[in-house]
Design a protein around this motif. Sequence first.
Motif, PDB file in Angstrom:
ATOM      1  N   GLY A 114       0.798  -1.221   0.000  1.00 19.20           N
ATOM      2  CA  GLY A 114       0.000   0.000   0.000  1.00 19.20           C
ATOM      3  C   GLY A 114       0.826   1.265   0.000  1.00 19.20           C
ATOM      4  N   THR A 115       2.121   1.161  -0.282  1.00 22.53           N
ATOM      5  CA  THR A 115       3.005   2.327  -0.220  1.00 22.53           C
ATOM      6  C   THR A 115       3.349   2.879  -1.592  1.00 22.53           C
ATOM      7  OG1 THR A 115       4.939   0.888  -0.284  1.00 22.53           O
ATOM      8  CG2 THR A 115       4.133   1.511   1.901  1.00 22.53           C
ATOM      9  N   GLY A 116       3.103   2.091  -2.620  1.00 24.20           N
ATOM     10  CA  GLY A 116       3.528   2.492  -3.964  1.00 24.20           C
ATOM     11  C   GLY A 116       4.989   2.140  -4.222  1.00 24.20           C
ATOM     12  N   VAL A 117       5.673   1.672  -3.178  1.00 24.33           N
ATOM     13  CA  VAL A 117       7.076   1.238  -3.346  1.00 24.33           C
ATOM     14  C   VAL A 117       7.056  -0.270  -3.578  1.00 24.33           C
ATOM     15  CG1 VAL A 117       9.336   1.047  -2.252  1.00 24.33           C
ATOM     16  CG2 VAL A 117       7.837   2.983  -1.703  1.00 24.33           C
ATOM     17  N   THR A 118       7.544  -0.693  -4.721  1.00 23.39           N
ATOM     18  CA  THR A 118       7.565  -2.136  -5.004  1.00 23.39           C
ATOM     19  C   THR A 118       8.973  -2.659  -4.770  1.00 23.39           C
ATOM     20  OG1 THR A 118       6.176  -1.528  -6.850  1.00 23.39           O
ATOM     21  CG2 THR A 118       6.830  -3.815  -6.743  1.00 23.39           C
ATOM     22  N   ALA A 119       9.084  -3.886  -4.321  1.00 25.26           N
ATOM     23  CA  ALA A 119      10.407  -4.517  -4.299  1.00 25.26           C
ATOM     24  C   ALA A 119      10.881  -4.580  -5.744  1.00 25.26           C
ATOM     25  CB  ALA A 119      10.304  -5.921  -3.717  1.00 25.26           C
ATOM     26  N   THR A 120      12.160  -4.451  -5.970  1.00 25.46           N
ATOM     27  CA  THR A 120      12.652  -4.631  -7.340  1.00 25.46           C
ATOM     28  C   THR A 120      12.450  -6.104  -7.702  1.00 25.46           C
ATOM     29  OG1 THR A 120      14.877  -5.213  -6.626  1.00 25.46           O
ATOM     30  CG2 THR A 120      14.431  -2.865  -7.019  1.00 25.46           C
ATOM     31  N   SER A 121      12.443  -6.373  -8.992  1.00 21.25           N
ATOM     32  CA  SER A 121      12.253  -7.774  -9.386  1.00 21.25           C
ATOM     33  C   SER A 121      13.410  -8.620  -8.846  1.00 21.25           C
ATOM     34  CB  SER A 121      12.117  -7.896 -10.899  1.00 21.25           C
ATOM     35  OG  SER A 121      13.170  -7.220 -11.525  1.00 21.25           O
ATOM     36  N   ALA A 122      14.588  -8.035  -8.737  1.00 23.32           N
ATOM     37  CA  ALA A 122      15.729  -8.785  -8.196  1.00 23.32           C
ATOM     38  C   ALA A 122      15.521  -9.081  -6.704  1.00 23.32           C
ATOM     39  CB  ALA A 122      17.016  -7.994  -8.404  1.00 23.32           C
ATOM     40  N   GLN A 123      15.010  -8.108  -5.968  1.00 27.92           N
ATOM     41  CA  GLN A 123      14.743  -8.346  -4.531  1.00 27.92           C
ATOM     42  C   GLN A 123      13.671  -9.422  -4.353  1.00 27.92           C
ATOM     43  OE1 GLN A 123      13.705  -4.261  -3.555  1.00 27.92           O
ATOM     44  NE2 GLN A 123      15.499  -4.042  -2.230  1.00 27.92           N
ATOM     45  N   ALA A 124      12.630  -9.349  -5.196  1.00 28.11           N
ATOM     46  CA  ALA A 124      11.559 -10.349  -5.103  1.00 28.11           C
ATOM     47  C   ALA A 124      12.119 -11.730  -5.429  1.00 28.11           C
ATOM     48  CB  ALA A 124      10.412  -9.984  -6.038  1.00 28.11           C
ATOM     49  N   GLN A 125      12.844 -11.821  -6.535  1.00 23.46           N
ATOM     50  CA  GLN A 125      13.401 -13.116  -6.954  1.00 23.46           C
ATOM     51  C   GLN A 125      14.312 -13.695  -5.868  1.00 23.46           C
ATOM     52  OE1 GLN A 125      13.051 -15.507  -9.026  1.00 23.46           O
ATOM     53  NE2 GLN A 125      14.959 -16.583  -8.513  1.00 23.46           N
ATOM     54  N   GLU A 126      15.146 -12.850  -5.301  1.00 22.75           N
ATOM     55  CA  GLU A 126      16.100 -13.311  -4.285  1.00 22.75           C
ATOM     56  C   GLU A 126      15.360 -13.930  -3.092  1.00 22.75           C
ATOM     57  OE1 GLU A 126      18.101 -10.089  -2.235  1.00 22.75           O
ATOM     58  OE2 GLU A 126      19.985 -11.229  -2.198  1.00 22.75           O
ATOM     59  N   MET A 127      14.316 -13.239  -2.638  1.00 20.12           N
ATOM     60  CA  MET A 127      13.581 -13.757  -1.476  1.00 20.12           C
ATOM     61  C   MET A 127      12.754 -14.993  -1.845  1.00 20.12           C
ATOM     62  SD  MET A 127      13.107 -13.594   1.725  1.00 20.12           S
ATOM     63  CE  MET A 127      13.374 -12.013   2.531  1.00 20.12           C
ATOM     64  N   HIS A 128      12.157 -14.987  -3.027  1.00 21.40           N
ATOM     65  CA  HIS A 128      11.356 -16.156  -3.427  1.00 21.40           C
ATOM     66  C   HIS A 128      12.232 -17.411  -3.542  1.00 21.40           C
ATOM     67  CE1 HIS A 128       7.329 -14.373  -4.835  1.00 21.40           C
ATOM     68  NE2 HIS A 128       7.933 -13.479  -4.078  1.00 21.40           N
ATOM     69  N   ALA A 129      13.422 -17.235  -4.113  1.00 20.59           N
ATOM     70  CA  ALA A 129      14.335 -18.383  -4.238  1.00 20.59           C
ATOM     71  C   ALA A 129      14.724 -18.863  -2.836  1.00 20.59           C
ATOM     72  CB  ALA A 129      15.570 -17.986  -5.035  1.00 20.59           C
ATOM     73  N   PHE A 130      14.926 -17.926  -1.938  1.00 17.97           N
ATOM     74  CA  PHE A 130      15.294 -18.262  -0.555  1.00 17.97           C
ATOM     75  C   PHE A 130      14.153 -19.052   0.115  1.00 17.97           C
ATOM     76  CE2 PHE A 130      15.245 -16.950   3.976  1.00 17.97           C
ATOM     77  CZ  PHE A 130      16.466 -17.486   4.378  1.00 17.97           C
ATOM     78  N   ILE A 131      12.929 -18.584  -0.066  1.00 20.56           N
ATOM     79  CA  ILE A 131      11.772 -19.278   0.532  1.00 20.56           C
ATOM     80  C   ILE A 131      11.649 -20.685  -0.057  1.00 20.56           C
ATOM     81  CG2 ILE A 131       9.236 -19.292   0.704  1.00 20.56           C
ATOM     82  CD1 ILE A 131       9.384 -16.180   0.760  1.00 20.56           C
ATOM     83  N   ARG A 132      11.843 -20.777  -1.375  1.00 21.93           N
ATOM     84  CA  ARG A 132      11.720 -22.091  -2.006  1.00 21.93           C
ATOM     85  C   ARG A 132      12.773 -23.054  -1.439  1.00 21.93           C
ATOM     86  NH1 ARG A 132       8.434 -22.689  -5.951  1.00 21.93           N
ATOM     87  NH2 ARG A 132       8.620 -20.618  -6.857  1.00 21.93           N
ATOM     88  N   LYS A 133      13.951 -22.523  -1.151  1.00 21.20           N
ATOM     89  CA  LYS A 133      15.020 -23.346  -0.585  1.00 21.20           C
ATOM     90  C   LYS A 133      14.639 -23.821   0.829  1.00 21.20           C
ATOM     91  CE  LYS A 133      18.860 -25.182  -1.408  1.00 21.20           C
ATOM     92  NZ  LYS A 133      18.930 -26.131  -2.534  1.00 21.20           N
TER      93      LYS A 133
END
Length: 253
Positions: A176-195
């Motif tokens: 709700g802030t208008g600030v999005t994680a960069t696609s690199a930040q999102a990918q990094e965390m998603h890969a981490f969660i998947r691990k």
Amino acid sequence: MRKKIAAGNWKMHTNLREGIALASEIDKKLQKSPINPEIGIVIAVPSTHLASVAQAIDTTRICLTAQNVAYETKGAYTGEISAAMLKSVGVKAVLIGHSERRAYFGETDEILTKKITRVIENDMKAIFCCGEVLEDRNAKNHFNIVENQVKNALFGFSNDDIQKIIIAYEPVWAIGTGVTATSAQAQEMHAFIRKIVENKFGKDIAENMTILYGGSVKPDNAKELFSQTDVDGGLVGGASLDSEDFYKIAASF
Ligand code: PEP
């Protein structure tokens, strides 16, 4: 195969008439310009709307989702709505552990595990939200925070049940802030969660788990976010209240 999903979270917005109209508009757009039938279209609507919206989208591809559920099965819990009640009006999935519920309603990991258990017992899917606040990210503590959220709430489930759970990574600073994680930040965390999921439940389950990104997803950033290897779609707040924006996001895969 990992399911791709565009999920809208209407939060505490719309009255019943507006909610039915919004659901119907989304359906009309999907009928007029169909998108890949494999993509899940989810709307998490206010509790008061569930039964009526269920009827309005009955014959459509839209998956009716609730925003909350009681952690008890039934009884003297004034104001609460049980998983069985949700199921009985046609709900297919429930959001669990949204950061607003954690922050404003004191939902702990223990409560979230109970809620997910109720959801699974009633043959619905749980969309489990996790994510760090800005201070955690600035302190480079975000991986620890998310790892603990996932471990504490989800590690008690069996290999069977974990497959009924979808994870939504939602950095709180992006909601709700208008600030999005960069696609690199999102990918990094998603890969981490998947691990994390892989280490506990094995590679197959991790590979097949849907992990959504949430936090200021809009039509103009959805495509890049969704193109990341480990980002399987979005949990969308503000933009899901506009049928055209939500449709465009759903068409961004
Ligand atoms: C949300 O409510 O889960 C959310 C991500 O909101 P927004 O898209 O408005 O940031």
